[in-house]
Write a protein that holds these residues in place. Sequence first.
Motif, PDB file in Angstrom:
ATOM      1  N   GLN A 153      46.977  50.944 -18.691  1.00  0.00           N
ATOM      2  CA  GLN A 153      46.740  49.566 -19.128  1.00  0.00           C
ATOM      3  C   GLN A 153      46.220  49.630 -20.551  1.00  0.00           C
ATOM      4  OE1 GLN A 153      44.287  47.233 -16.531  1.00  0.00           O
ATOM      5  NE2 GLN A 153      44.016  45.643 -18.052  1.00  0.00           N
ATOM      6  N   ILE A 154      46.735  48.784 -21.409  1.00  0.00           N
ATOM      7  CA  ILE A 154      46.312  48.734 -22.808  1.00  0.00           C
ATOM      8  C   ILE A 154      45.498  47.466 -23.019  1.00  0.00           C
ATOM      9  CG2 ILE A 154      47.065  48.731 -25.213  1.00  0.00           C
ATOM     10  CD1 ILE A 154      47.818  51.297 -23.655  1.00  0.00           C
ATOM     11  N   PRO A 155      44.188  47.615 -23.224  1.00  0.00           N
ATOM     12  CA  PRO A 155      43.371  46.430 -23.448  1.00  0.00           C
ATOM     13  C   PRO A 155      43.599  45.853 -24.843  1.00  0.00           C
ATOM     14  CG  PRO A 155      42.037  48.391 -23.711  1.00  0.00           C
ATOM     15  CD  PRO A 155      43.416  48.847 -23.263  1.00  0.00           C
ATOM     16  N   PRO A 156      43.338  44.566 -25.029  1.00  0.00           N
ATOM     17  CA  PRO A 156      43.499  43.977 -26.355  1.00  0.00           C
ATOM     18  C   PRO A 156      42.470  44.552 -27.324  1.00  0.00           C
ATOM     19  CG  PRO A 156      42.481  42.404 -24.868  1.00  0.00           C
ATOM     20  CD  PRO A 156      42.841  43.607 -24.034  1.00  0.00           C
ATOM     21  N   LEU A 157      42.844  44.603 -28.575  1.00  0.00           N
ATOM     22  CA  LEU A 157      41.924  45.052 -29.626  1.00  0.00           C
ATOM     23  C   LEU A 157      41.132  43.824 -30.059  1.00  0.00           C
ATOM     24  CD1 LEU A 157      41.059  47.409 -31.423  1.00  0.00           C
ATOM     25  CD2 LEU A 157      42.834  46.733 -33.019  1.00  0.00           C
ATOM     26  N   SER A 158      39.871  43.777 -29.698  1.00  0.00           N
ATOM     27  CA  SER A 158      39.058  42.615 -30.020  1.00  0.00           C
ATOM     28  C   SER A 158      38.502  42.728 -31.425  1.00  0.00           C
ATOM     29  CB  SER A 158      37.927  42.447 -29.006  1.00  0.00           C
ATOM     30  OG  SER A 158      37.106  43.598 -28.999  1.00  0.00           O
TER      31      SER A 158
END
Length: 91
Positions: A85-90
């Motif tokens: 899973q690739i989390p969003p870059l915040s």
Amino acid sequence: MGKAKHTAAASSRRAGVAPGQSDIAAAAKAPELKFYTLKPGDTLWKIAEAVYGHGHGDKYHLIFEANKKLLLSKPGKIFPGQVLQIPPLSG
């Protein structure tokens, strides 16, 4: 029964929110889930560079944290075919 529905709708209007509007707004703000299937030679650093852009390899720890259970506790323990899973870059 009709009175209860009317009361709920009226209280939503009083709060300035149309019925169902808050659900739509929450869905619009939710980041889209992304996934990456590992290929031979991949590293978390290379994946971070590919998905977050050049110069963001140091964000590999975000990918590791999002997949900690799958990766156990060592970022080097990855193999082709795993789906991360690739989390969003915040920020």
